[in-house]
Design a protein around this motif. Structure first.
Motif, PDB file in Angstrom:
ATOM      1  N   GLY A  70      71.617 -88.771 -27.156  1.00 30.83           N
ATOM      2  CA  GLY A  70      71.612 -89.633 -28.345  1.00 30.83           C
ATOM      3  C   GLY A  70      70.811 -89.044 -29.490  1.00 30.83           C
ATOM      4  O   GLY A  70      71.263 -89.047 -30.644  1.00 30.83           O
ATOM      5  N   LEU A  71      69.625 -88.523 -29.191  1.00 29.91           N
ATOM      6  CA  LEU A  71      68.792 -87.930 -30.250  1.00 29.91           C
ATOM      7  C   LEU A  71      69.449 -86.681 -30.840  1.00 29.91           C
ATOM      8  O   LEU A  71      69.460 -86.491 -32.063  1.00 29.91           O
ATOM      9  CB  LEU A  71      67.399 -87.594 -29.706  1.00 29.91           C
ATOM     10  N   GLY A  72      70.015 -85.837 -29.971  1.00 29.68           N
ATOM     11  CA  GLY A  72      70.704 -84.642 -30.457  1.00 29.68           C
ATOM     12  C   GLY A  72      71.900 -84.994 -31.325  1.00 29.68           C
ATOM     13  O   GLY A  72      72.160 -84.346 -32.344  1.00 29.68           O
ATOM     14  N   THR A  73      72.614 -86.032 -30.944  1.00 33.15           N
ATOM     15  CA  THR A  73      73.787 -86.464 -31.704  1.00 33.15           C
ATOM     16  C   THR A  73      73.380 -87.035 -33.051  1.00 33.15           C
ATOM     17  O   THR A  73      73.982 -86.718 -34.083  1.00 33.15           O
ATOM     18  CB  THR A  73      74.591 -87.502 -30.895  1.00 33.15           C
ATOM     19  N   LEU A  74      72.361 -87.864 -33.075  1.00 27.55           N
ATOM     20  CA  LEU A  74      71.902 -88.440 -34.341  1.00 27.55           C
ATOM     21  C   LEU A  74      71.389 -87.371 -35.299  1.00 27.55           C
ATOM     22  O   LEU A  74      71.684 -87.400 -36.493  1.00 27.55           O
ATOM     23  CB  LEU A  74      70.799 -89.474 -34.090  1.00 27.55           C
ATOM     24  N   TRP A 115      72.563 -79.091 -32.101  1.00 25.93           N
ATOM     25  CA  TRP A 115      73.367 -78.644 -30.969  1.00 25.93           C
ATOM     26  C   TRP A 115      74.358 -79.755 -30.598  1.00 25.93           C
ATOM     27  O   TRP A 115      74.463 -80.181 -29.445  1.00 25.93           O
ATOM     28  CB  TRP A 115      72.504 -78.254 -29.781  1.00 25.93           C
ATOM     29  N   THR A 116      75.065 -80.210 -31.604  1.00 27.21           N
ATOM     30  CA  THR A 116      75.933 -81.379 -31.453  1.00 27.21           C
ATOM     31  C   THR A 116      76.984 -81.197 -30.375  1.00 27.21           C
ATOM     32  O   THR A 116      77.256 -82.119 -29.608  1.00 27.21           O
ATOM     33  CB  THR A 116      76.610 -81.714 -32.791  1.00 27.21           C
ATOM     34  N   ARG A 117      77.584 -80.028 -30.311  1.00 23.17           N
ATOM     35  CA  ARG A 117      78.613 -79.817 -29.284  1.00 23.17           C
ATOM     36  C   ARG A 117      78.012 -79.880 -27.879  1.00 23.17           C
ATOM     37  O   ARG A 117      78.627 -80.411 -26.963  1.00 23.17           O
ATOM     38  CB  ARG A 117      79.330 -78.492 -29.521  1.00 23.17           C
ATOM     39  N   LEU A 118      76.830 -79.358 -27.714  1.00 20.89           N
ATOM     40  CA  LEU A 118      76.151 -79.434 -26.419  1.00 20.89           C
ATOM     41  C   LEU A 118      75.799 -80.885 -26.086  1.00 20.89           C
ATOM     42  O   LEU A 118      75.983 -81.338 -24.954  1.00 20.89           O
ATOM     43  CB  LEU A 118      74.902 -78.552 -26.414  1.00 20.89           C
ATOM     44  N   ALA A 119      75.301 -81.626 -27.080  1.00 19.70           N
ATOM     45  CA  ALA A 119      74.990 -83.046 -26.873  1.00 19.70           C
ATOM     46  C   ALA A 119      76.268 -83.819 -26.525  1.00 19.70           C
ATOM     47  O   ALA A 119      76.258 -84.666 -25.629  1.00 19.70           O
ATOM     48  CB  ALA A 119      74.332 -83.634 -28.122  1.00 19.70           C
ATOM     49  N   LEU A 152      84.692 -81.079 -29.947  1.00 16.66           N
ATOM     50  CA  LEU A 152      85.591 -80.130 -30.593  1.00 16.66           C
ATOM     51  C   LEU A 152      85.115 -79.703 -31.986  1.00 16.66           C
ATOM     52  O   LEU A 152      85.204 -78.529 -32.337  1.00 16.66           O
ATOM     53  CB  LEU A 152      86.995 -80.725 -30.708  1.00 16.66           C
ATOM     54  N   ALA A 153      84.630 -80.660 -32.780  1.00 17.76           N
ATOM     55  CA  ALA A 153      84.325 -80.370 -34.186  1.00 17.76           C
ATOM     56  C   ALA A 153      82.845 -80.206 -34.485  1.00 17.76           C
ATOM     57  O   ALA A 153      82.489 -79.678 -35.535  1.00 17.76           O
ATOM     58  CB  ALA A 153      84.898 -81.483 -35.067  1.00 17.76           C
ATOM     59  N   GLY A 154      81.975 -80.681 -33.622  1.00 21.62           N
ATOM     60  CA  GLY A 154      80.552 -80.615 -33.925  1.00 21.62           C
ATOM     61  C   GLY A 154      80.178 -81.608 -35.014  1.00 21.62           C
ATOM     62  O   GLY A 154      80.823 -82.637 -35.176  1.00 21.62           O
ATOM     63  N   ALA A 155      79.149 -81.275 -35.763  1.00 21.62           N
ATOM     64  CA  ALA A 155      78.667 -82.144 -36.842  1.00 21.62           C
ATOM     65  C   ALA A 155      78.664 -81.347 -38.145  1.00 21.62           C
ATOM     66  O   ALA A 155      77.690 -80.676 -38.459  1.00 21.62           O
ATOM     67  CB  ALA A 155      77.273 -82.670 -36.524  1.00 21.62           C
ATOM     68  N   LEU A 178      71.418 -81.058 -38.526  1.00 25.26           N
ATOM     69  CA  LEU A 178      70.603 -79.857 -38.428  1.00 25.26           C
ATOM     70  C   LEU A 178      71.467 -78.638 -38.115  1.00 25.26           C
ATOM     71  O   LEU A 178      71.147 -77.530 -38.515  1.00 25.26           O
ATOM     72  CB  LEU A 178      69.506 -80.045 -37.380  1.00 25.26           C
ATOM     73  N   ASP A 179      72.579 -78.869 -37.404  1.00 25.63           N
ATOM     74  CA  ASP A 179      73.511 -77.768 -37.136  1.00 25.63           C
ATOM     75  C   ASP A 179      74.041 -77.165 -38.434  1.00 25.63           C
ATOM     76  O   ASP A 179      74.187 -75.950 -38.549  1.00 25.63           O
ATOM     77  CB  ASP A 179      74.699 -78.242 -36.300  1.00 25.63           C
TER      78      ASP A 179
END
Length: 169
Positions: free
Chosen positions: A98-102, A106-110, A149-152, A157-158
């Protein structure tokens, strides 16, 4: 400057509403999944009954109840070897995802972590939910796929990482 989808924009080139909508299309999903998983992780970590091996509301009791109806009973057996440890692992995993996604870090990893958590819960806890669309774990699994697939591409931060700013992933 590279926009979402690989289009190149000059600094003074106007962008259409459609282009901006595409760039921000995943932001509501990212916020929803991020907030939900942070909340789920914190809720589990602060619930002493959930993190118990037995008793009302415990993870151990829930896993014992779903063991025979799970698609993959071996996953349940693994969790039942140490319900407290498994509970802490799931809760910590949800919190980190959740924290990584917000943050868009490293959105794809999250998203992969979120998808794996959702997949494991679907194959164990909510497998026998009928009709299938009443079970939320399958929906969460599918919801993670666009971020995987798309990340952020924006507000993340990515997007600030040097490789991303130059259009490389």
């Amino acid at each position: 400057m590279r926009g979402y989808g690989g289009r190149s924009y000059g600094l003074d080139e106007p962008r259409s509403l459609r282009d901006r909508a595409q760039q921000y299309a995943l932001l509501p999903l990212r916020i929803f999944l991020g907030v939900t998983f942070v909340y789920a992780g914190l809720d589990k970590l602060t619930d002493s009954a959930f993190l118990s091996a037995s008793g009302t509301g415990s993870l151990g009791e829930m896993m014992t109840a779903v063991r025979d109806s799970a698609a993959v009973p071996g996953l349940v057996d693994l969790a039942l070897k140490s319900p407290e440890g498994f509970g802490y692992a799931i809760a910590t995993g949800e919190l980190l995802v959740g924290l990584g996604t917000l943050a868009g870090l490293w959105t794809r990893l999250a998203a992969l972590g979120g998808a794996l958590i959702s997949l494991s819960l679907w194959l164990t806890v909510s497998w026998r939910t009928e009709p299938y669309y009443y079970g939320n774990d399958l929906v969460y699994l599918v919801a993670w796929l666009p971020l995987l697939l798309a990340g952020a591409p924006c507000w993340s931060l990515d997007a600030l990482r040097p490789g991303r700013r130059r259009g490389r992933i």
